[in-house]
Scaffold this active site. Structure first.
Site, PDB file in Angstrom:
ATOM      1  N   HIS A   1       0.869  -1.176   0.000  1.00 28.19           N
ATOM      2  CA  HIS A   1       0.000   0.000   0.000  1.00 28.19           C
ATOM      3  C   HIS A   1       0.909   1.232   0.000  1.00 28.19           C
ATOM      4  O   HIS A   1       1.510   1.538   1.033  1.00 28.19           O
ATOM      5  CB  HIS A   1      -0.899   0.053   1.230  1.00 28.19           C
ATOM      6  CG  HIS A   1      -1.769  -1.136   1.431  1.00 28.19           C
ATOM      7  ND1 HIS A   1      -1.384  -2.249   2.145  1.00 28.19           N
ATOM      8  CD2 HIS A   1      -3.040  -1.387   1.011  1.00 28.19           C
ATOM      9  CE1 HIS A   1      -2.378  -3.127   2.173  1.00 28.19           C
ATOM     10  NE2 HIS A   1      -3.395  -2.627   1.492  1.00 28.19           N
TER      11      HIS A   1
ATOM     12  N   TYR B   1      -4.915   3.688   3.358  1.00 25.23           N
ATOM     13  CA  TYR B   1      -5.854   4.596   3.995  1.00 25.23           C
ATOM     14  C   TYR B   1      -5.160   5.640   4.875  1.00 25.23           C
ATOM     15  O   TYR B   1      -5.667   6.732   5.066  1.00 25.23           O
ATOM     16  CB  TYR B   1      -6.808   3.826   4.908  1.00 25.23           C
ATOM     17  CG  TYR B   1      -7.690   2.805   4.248  1.00 25.23           C
ATOM     18  CD1 TYR B   1      -8.592   3.169   3.265  1.00 25.23           C
ATOM     19  CD2 TYR B   1      -7.645   1.466   4.635  1.00 25.23           C
ATOM     20  CE1 TYR B   1      -9.426   2.239   2.680  1.00 25.23           C
ATOM     21  CE2 TYR B   1      -8.475   0.527   4.066  1.00 25.23           C
ATOM     22  CZ  TYR B   1      -9.364   0.909   3.084  1.00 25.23           C
ATOM     23  OH  TYR B   1     -10.195  -0.023   2.514  1.00 25.23           O
TER      24      TYR B   1
ATOM     25  N   THR C   1      -7.491   3.281  -5.687  1.00 23.05           N
ATOM     26  CA  THR C   1      -7.571   3.512  -4.247  1.00 23.05           C
ATOM     27  C   THR C   1      -7.917   2.229  -3.506  1.00 23.05           C
ATOM     28  O   THR C   1      -8.450   1.282  -4.083  1.00 23.05           O
ATOM     29  CB  THR C   1      -8.640   4.558  -3.894  1.00 23.05           C
ATOM     30  OG1 THR C   1      -9.951   3.961  -4.005  1.00 23.05           O
ATOM     31  CG2 THR C   1      -8.564   5.778  -4.791  1.00 23.05           C
ATOM     32  N   ASP C   2      -7.622   2.210  -2.228  1.00 26.30           N
ATOM     33  CA  ASP C   2      -8.128   1.139  -1.380  1.00 26.30           C
ATOM     34  C   ASP C   2      -9.641   1.298  -1.257  1.00 26.30           C
ATOM     35  O   ASP C   2     -10.224   2.296  -1.673  1.00 26.30           O
ATOM     36  CB  ASP C   2      -7.437   1.179  -0.016  1.00 26.30           C
ATOM     37  CG  ASP C   2      -7.295  -0.206   0.596  1.00 26.30           C
ATOM     38  OD1 ASP C   2      -8.148  -1.072   0.318  1.00 26.30           O
ATOM     39  OD2 ASP C   2      -6.335  -0.430   1.350  1.00 26.30           O
ATOM     40  N   TRP C   3     -10.273   0.301  -0.664  1.00 25.72           N
ATOM     41  CA  TRP C   3     -11.731   0.197  -0.721  1.00 25.72           C
ATOM     42  C   TRP C   3     -12.430   1.187   0.211  1.00 25.72           C
ATOM     43  O   TRP C   3     -12.103   1.310   1.377  1.00 25.72           O
ATOM     44  CB  TRP C   3     -12.125  -1.230  -0.355  1.00 25.72           C
ATOM     45  CG  TRP C   3     -12.374  -2.157  -1.510  1.00 25.72           C
ATOM     46  CD1 TRP C   3     -13.409  -3.038  -1.629  1.00 25.72           C
ATOM     47  CD2 TRP C   3     -11.601  -2.326  -2.715  1.00 25.72           C
ATOM     48  NE1 TRP C   3     -13.322  -3.725  -2.834  1.00 25.72           N
ATOM     49  CE2 TRP C   3     -12.224  -3.306  -3.510  1.00 25.72           C
ATOM     50  CE3 TRP C   3     -10.450  -1.723  -3.214  1.00 25.72           C
ATOM     51  CZ2 TRP C   3     -11.744  -3.701  -4.758  1.00 25.72           C
ATOM     52  CZ3 TRP C   3      -9.950  -2.114  -4.445  1.00 25.72           C
ATOM     53  CH2 TRP C   3     -10.595  -3.095  -5.202  1.00 25.72           C
TER      54      TRP C   3
END
Length: 598
Positions: free
Chosen positions: A225, A275, A311-313
């Site tokens: 990430h 995030y 993007t992350d969820w």
């Protein structure tokens, strides 16, 4: 299967003799704003019964598949749930492609992605059990073996299984560094050493993608990430509001970039920011996907990444997961409206929104002149290019019968199981008790924990109580603090030490049984000095079966693993260490690289 349109009447973008630049430009010129918006979203889908297209699933927060395809024009989905029957998934994949081809105006093929599926995992919140696929150790096990050739072999096998199912994007590798030992995501990393992580991630990408250049036989990798999610404040995870801060008290930001530099060098196709929002750095204190200086200035311009940023969820919309309320992970941007969040993410330089289906917000941004359509075109062009490179326009369908034969074939499962065995790390072996000899299981009375009765009997032992046991076999989980939320409970977080009550219970076993052989599953660096002191032999594993454990302790396979991180001496040492510095706890019980041989 294919379109009934004759070749002469086909639009240019369907002509494989044309260059990809020409095909992308032609297709983009034909798309409405709504059709472009659909490409920018990458959400989860659950297959329906018998490989059908599933209706909405309210508990899981999933929308009707046909509506996502035909009304929102989405073409990127993350497969949700296990692969128990490969033919079922292959049928579903073909049904998706058939609907996209026949029931949408442009017939843009679907790209299906997946979280990790080939590991002996306990973390179903961030990965899926392998089901029918070959079973390998967690990435930490590969780090313990330091074997880049094995990693590439694993990735090549997983690639073939993915392609047989129609899975063309891996939502991995995860190359965050495990410098903050309490973090719940360590199990999917390559450990604490940035150079080892960099070497292994390159092998991983080579195996999945078949090299730097993407072809019709590749699975595109999404490295995550960025710029490294390891240094979370107090080890809390930013899936949740209390874990949103990412900190660098040791001013060691550059160390965490090292594996990402290697991934870019190897040609990773996607990048996923985490995030977390950086605190006390030069960067704006917002989640990384909202951060233009990091996404554009650092990732695109300084590091030269020209692929897709997804993007992350769940950064835009509040939702619920398994009944647990989950606010959008818009850390530092909580006060922004949904449309303002989307704009800030696009302005930062991201291309796709993970875990969202909010095409309406993209349309509004353009129609209200908040973002030019040329900015949307920029991302859509990158995304369409990937579909062309993967050969999805030429061959979107899979061979259902072939999928059943390829996925989880016995030779690949054997290789995965052998890797599980090799990755075991032997930390202590008093009086060279291991490997046990064959006569040691000739009816001896044993006490076990974490092992099924059937396999104990299969190995010739007689089960008994602690008081009567000659040998104790204890297979333990790395300690963690249970969290109460339905989704939150999947994250093993908090203390790495067993409670005083549990330590006392274990001490009683050690004092009563003459030979105690302990195996601890390490998804994080456990604080277990008392076990290291009292156990006769101590092993650790990174995802393995019971059979693998017995094969190792009887010497059918020798443990080859070396610790991929330090094992700290106390929680006080963990709490005192700086989140971003590797090897920073005082006087670890076992140091990085420790591992005995038979």
């Amino acid at each position: 299967m294919g379109s009934s349109t004759t070749k002469a009447a086909q639009p240019l973008y369907r002509d494989s003799s044309k260059s990809i630049d020409e095909r992308v430009a032609d297709l983009l010129s034909r798309m409405t704003l709504a059709e472009k918006a659909g490409q920018l979203f990458h959400n989860m889908l659950l297959p329906g019964p018998g490989g059908s297209l599933a209706p909405a699933h309210l508990m899981l927060g999933m929308e009707d598949t046909k509506q996502l395809l035909s009304e929102k024009f989405m073409t990127h989905f993350n497969l949700f749930g296990p692969v128990e029957d490969p033919t079922h998934i292959a049928k579903w994949q073909n049904a998706l492609q058939e609907h996209a081809l026949k029931q949408t105006r442009l017939g843009i093929p679907v790209t299906i992605s997946t979280d990790p599926r080939n590991h002996f995992t306990h973390h179903i919140g961030t990965a899926f059990k392998a089901g029918s696929l070959s079973l390998w150790p967690e990435p930490l096990g590969f780090a313990a073996l330091r074997d880049a050739d094995l990693v590439e072999r694993f990735a090549d096998i997983a690639r073939q299984e993915y392609i047989a199912l129609g899975l063309r994007v891996s939502l991995h590798p995860q190359v965050d560094l495990s410098t903050e030992y309490r973090w719940a995501r360590i199990c999917a990393t390559f450990g604490e050493d940035a150079d080892v992580s960099g070497e292994l991630v390159q092998a991983y990408i080579r195996g999945f993608q078949g090299g730097k250049d993407i072809t019709s036989s590749s699975v595109s990798t999404m490295t995550k990430h960025f710029p490294g999610g390891g240094p979370q404040m107090d080890g809390e995870d930013p899936h949740f509001a209390y874990g949103r801060e990412q900190v660098y008290p040791g001013e060691n930001f550059e160390y965490h970039l090292k594996p990402f530099r290697k991934a870019i060098e190897a040609g990773t196709r996607y990048m996923m920011p985490y995030y977390g929002m950086p605190i006390g750095t030069q960067w704006e204190e917002v989640g990384f996907a909202f951060n233009k200086a990091v996404m554009t200035g650092l990732l695109r311009e300084k590091l030269g990444f020209d692929g897709i940023i997804c993007t992350d969820w769940g950064l835009i919309t509040d939702t619920a997961i398994l009944g647990q309320d989950m606010p959008a992970r818009a850390w530092g941007c909580e006060g922004l409206t949904e449309i303002e969040r989307v704009k800030k993410i696009l302005d930062a330089g991201c291309d796709q929104f993970g875990g969202e289906s909010r095409t309406d917000l993209i349309i509004r941004l353009v129609e209200e002149n908040l973002i030019p359509e040329s900015r949307i075109d920029q991302s859509v062009s990158r995304i369409l290019r990937e579909k062309f490179l993967l050969g999805l326009f030429e061959n979107p369908f899979v061979d259902i019968e072939k999928a059943g034969k390829i996925v989880g074939q016995s030779k690949w499962k054997e290789e995965g199981e052998q890797a599980q065995r090799r990755a075991f790390t032997l930390l202590k072996n008093s009086k060279s008790i291991l490997p046990l000899q064959k006569e040691d299981n000739n009816g001896k009375k044993v006490y076990v924990e974490g092992i099924s009765q059937e396999i104990v009997h299969d190995w010739g032992f007689e089960l008994t109580s602690v008081e009567d046991a000659e040998i104790a076999f204890l297979r333990l989980q790395c300690p963690y603090e249970h969290r109460t939320g339905a989704f939150e409970s999947f994250f093993h977080a908090g203390s790495l030490a067993f409670s005083a009550e549990e330590q006392a219970r274990q001490a009683k076993i050690f004092s009563q049984v003459p030979t105690c052989i302990v195996d601890v599953y390490l998804d994080r660096p456990a604080v277990i000095p008392e076990i290291a002191d009292q156990a006769t032999a101590l092993l650790v594993n990174y995802g393995s079966s019971e059979s693998a454990f017995f094969d190792v302790i009887f010497g059918n396979t020798h443990p080859e693993g070396k610790l991929p991180f330090d094992l700290p001496s106390s929680m006080k040492a963990v709490e005192k260490s700086k989140e971003d510095l590797p090897f920073d706890t005082e006087l670890p019980v076992f140091k990085y690289g420790h591992g005995l041989k038979y």
